[in-house]
Design an enzyme around this catalytic site. Structure first.
Site, PDB file in Angstrom:
ATOM      1  N   ALA A 109       0.808  -1.221   0.000  1.00 29.78           N
ATOM      2  CA  ALA A 109       0.000   0.000   0.000  1.00 29.78           C
ATOM      3  C   ALA A 109       0.844   1.275   0.000  1.00 29.78           C
ATOM      4  O   ALA A 109       0.461   2.282  -0.595  1.00 29.78           O
ATOM      5  CB  ALA A 109      -0.926  -0.008   1.214  1.00 29.78           C
ATOM      6  N   THR A 165       0.252   5.257  -1.583  1.00 32.32           N
ATOM      7  CA  THR A 165      -0.182   6.357  -0.710  1.00 32.32           C
ATOM      8  C   THR A 165       0.339   7.702  -1.232  1.00 32.32           C
ATOM      9  O   THR A 165      -0.319   8.725  -1.079  1.00 32.32           O
ATOM     10  CB  THR A 165       0.286   6.162   0.747  1.00 32.32           C
ATOM     11  OG1 THR A 165       1.647   5.767   0.748  1.00 32.32           O
ATOM     12  CG2 THR A 165      -0.539   5.124   1.466  1.00 32.32           C
ATOM     13  N   ARG A 192      -5.136  -0.318   6.067  1.00 37.17           N
ATOM     14  CA  ARG A 192      -4.622  -0.917   7.301  1.00 37.17           C
ATOM     15  C   ARG A 192      -3.950   0.120   8.181  1.00 37.17           C
ATOM     16  O   ARG A 192      -3.482  -0.189   9.261  1.00 37.17           O
ATOM     17  CB  ARG A 192      -3.666  -2.059   6.970  1.00 37.17           C
ATOM     18  CG  ARG A 192      -4.418  -3.219   6.358  1.00 37.17           C
ATOM     19  CD  ARG A 192      -3.554  -4.407   6.091  1.00 37.17           C
ATOM     20  NE  ARG A 192      -4.342  -5.422   5.408  1.00 37.17           N
ATOM     21  CZ  ARG A 192      -4.522  -5.458   4.109  1.00 37.17           C
ATOM     22  NH1 ARG A 192      -3.966  -4.569   3.345  1.00 37.17           N
ATOM     23  NH2 ARG A 192      -5.272  -6.386   3.567  1.00 37.17           N
ATOM     24  N   ILE A 250      -4.515  -2.548  -5.849  1.00 40.55           N
ATOM     25  CA  ILE A 250      -5.567  -2.906  -6.803  1.00 40.55           C
ATOM     26  C   ILE A 250      -5.932  -1.718  -7.691  1.00 40.55           C
ATOM     27  O   ILE A 250      -6.993  -1.696  -8.311  1.00 40.55           O
ATOM     28  CB  ILE A 250      -6.831  -3.396  -6.047  1.00 40.55           C
ATOM     29  CG1 ILE A 250      -7.323  -2.329  -5.044  1.00 40.55           C
ATOM     30  CG2 ILE A 250      -6.547  -4.703  -5.310  1.00 40.55           C
ATOM     31  CD1 ILE A 250      -8.631  -2.703  -4.350  1.00 40.55           C
ATOM     32  N   ASP A 251      -5.049  -0.723  -7.751  1.00 39.96           N
ATOM     33  CA  ASP A 251      -5.387   0.532  -8.409  1.00 39.96           C
ATOM     34  C   ASP A 251      -4.939   0.649  -9.864  1.00 39.96           C
ATOM     35  O   ASP A 251      -5.273   1.622 -10.542  1.00 39.96           O
ATOM     36  CB  ASP A 251      -4.799   1.703  -7.613  1.00 39.96           C
ATOM     37  CG  ASP A 251      -3.334   1.474  -7.253  1.00 39.96           C
ATOM     38  OD1 ASP A 251      -2.556   1.090  -8.154  1.00 39.96           O
ATOM     39  OD2 ASP A 251      -2.971   1.684  -6.081  1.00 39.96           O
ATOM     40  N   HIS A 288      -3.845  -9.028  -5.449  1.00 35.06           N
ATOM     41  CA  HIS A 288      -5.187  -8.789  -4.900  1.00 35.06           C
ATOM     42  C   HIS A 288      -6.183  -8.315  -5.951  1.00 35.06           C
ATOM     43  O   HIS A 288      -7.244  -7.797  -5.617  1.00 35.06           O
ATOM     44  CB  HIS A 288      -5.107  -7.786  -3.733  1.00 35.06           C
ATOM     45  CG  HIS A 288      -4.345  -8.312  -2.552  1.00 35.06           C
ATOM     46  ND1 HIS A 288      -3.864  -7.526  -1.532  1.00 35.06           N
ATOM     47  CD2 HIS A 288      -3.962  -9.580  -2.234  1.00 35.06           C
ATOM     48  CE1 HIS A 288      -3.221  -8.274  -0.647  1.00 35.06           C
ATOM     49  NE2 HIS A 288      -3.260  -9.522  -1.054  1.00 35.06           N
ATOM     50  N   CYS A 306     -25.716  -6.291 -14.407  1.00 37.15           N
ATOM     51  CA  CYS A 306     -25.427  -6.565 -15.812  1.00 37.15           C
ATOM     52  C   CYS A 306     -26.713  -6.447 -16.629  1.00 37.15           C
ATOM     53  O   CYS A 306     -27.811  -6.479 -16.086  1.00 37.15           O
ATOM     54  CB  CYS A 306     -24.872  -7.986 -15.885  1.00 37.15           C
ATOM     55  SG  CYS A 306     -24.479  -8.569 -17.533  1.00 37.15           S
ATOM     56  N   SER A 309       4.299  -3.607   5.336  1.00 35.54           N
ATOM     57  CA  SER A 309       4.786  -3.990   6.659  1.00 35.54           C
ATOM     58  C   SER A 309       5.115  -5.476   6.707  1.00 35.54           C
ATOM     59  O   SER A 309       5.587  -5.990   7.704  1.00 35.54           O
ATOM     60  CB  SER A 309       3.726  -3.668   7.714  1.00 35.54           C
ATOM     61  OG  SER A 309       2.502  -4.281   7.353  1.00 35.54           O
TER      62      SER A 309
HETATM   63 ZN    ZN Z   1     -24.487 -10.791 -17.012  1.00 30.69          ZN
END
Ligand code: ZN
Length: 235
Positions: free
Chosen positions: A19, A23, A31, A100-101, A116, A145, A186
């Site tokens: 992370a 940042t 966390r 996850i960005d 992740h 959807c 960490s």
């Molecule tokens: Zn669908």
């Protein structure tokens, strides 16, 4: 040895980031203490971002998710940019990330192993149709959807396992590199933390603002901001 000397003598570097790498792009670390309990939510983030919570309280999940997880205006920082440059020069073979960005890809990195998942990929749970992060951001309530199924982000929630292929490839990269740079983590989150055990190269470098349980095993420890440290590398 300095980080510059280590980079100069390395042929195959792997970067493992947490992370703390994002940042500096303004993406909060969930966390970290200040991110944990937000008055707008009745549950802690760890509970909201769990598989059980997603299935049971999907609308509440998405209220938090749109507000806190979809930072679509975030830009790659100096760390992302330097890593992309190192890959282009042929000295960095992979970025393994817990984030996850999608910011590594936005910076130009090609071989990014997202342990992740990514907020940029979303799939219908019924038919598997793909949706973008903008589709999620622009939807209201529970995103559905065209087939009526609920859309789920391709993000590994608490209680969910990591993707096997991604883990296998990440371990392979760690086993075969001569230098492993671990940054912005960490090293307490399982199973990502355990993957470091597969390293058998020469130089283990840790860059993290705070001390980690692995500091004593590293060849070089730097307690500074990741972007500041990486941007000083000359290649
Ligand atoms: Zn669908």
């Amino acid at each position: 040895m300095t980080l510059q000397e280590i980079v100069n003598s390395s042929k195959r570097i792997v970067f493992f980031g947490g992370a703390g790498v994002s940042t500096e792009s303004g993406i909060p670390d969930f966390r970290s203490v200040d991110g944990l309990y937000n008055q707008k939510y009745d549950y802690p983030p760890e509970e909201i971002l769990s598989h059980t919570f997603f299935m049971k309280k999907t609308d509440e999940f998405y209220r938090f998710y749109r507000d806190k997880m979809l930072c679509l205006s975030a830009k790659p920082n100096k760390a992302h940019l330097k890593l992309a440059e190192m890959e282009k020069k042929g000295i960095l073979s992979a970025v393994i990330t817990q984030n996850i960005d999608g910011l590594h890809q936005a910076a130009g990195s090609q071989n990014v192993l997202e342990l992740h998942g990514s907020v940029l990929r979303n799939y219908c749970m019924e038919c598997g149709r793909f949706y973008t992060a903008e589709d999620i951001l622009n939807s209201e309530g529970i995103p559905t959807c065209s087939c009526g199924g609920v859309i789920k982000p391709d993000v590994v929630l608490y209680e969910e396992g990591l993707d096997n292929n991604t883990v296998t490839e990440a371990v392979k990269q760690i086993e075969n590199c001569d230098t492993l740079i671990i940054a912005g983590t960490s090293l307490t989150v399982y199973p990502a933390a355990g993957m470091v055990r597969y390293f058998r190269g020469r130089n283990l470098v840790l860059i993290n603002r705070d001390a980690t349980p692995m500091d004593s095993q590293a060849d070089l420890v730097i307690h500074e901001k990741v972007g500041e440290v990486l941007s000083e590398i000359k290649i």
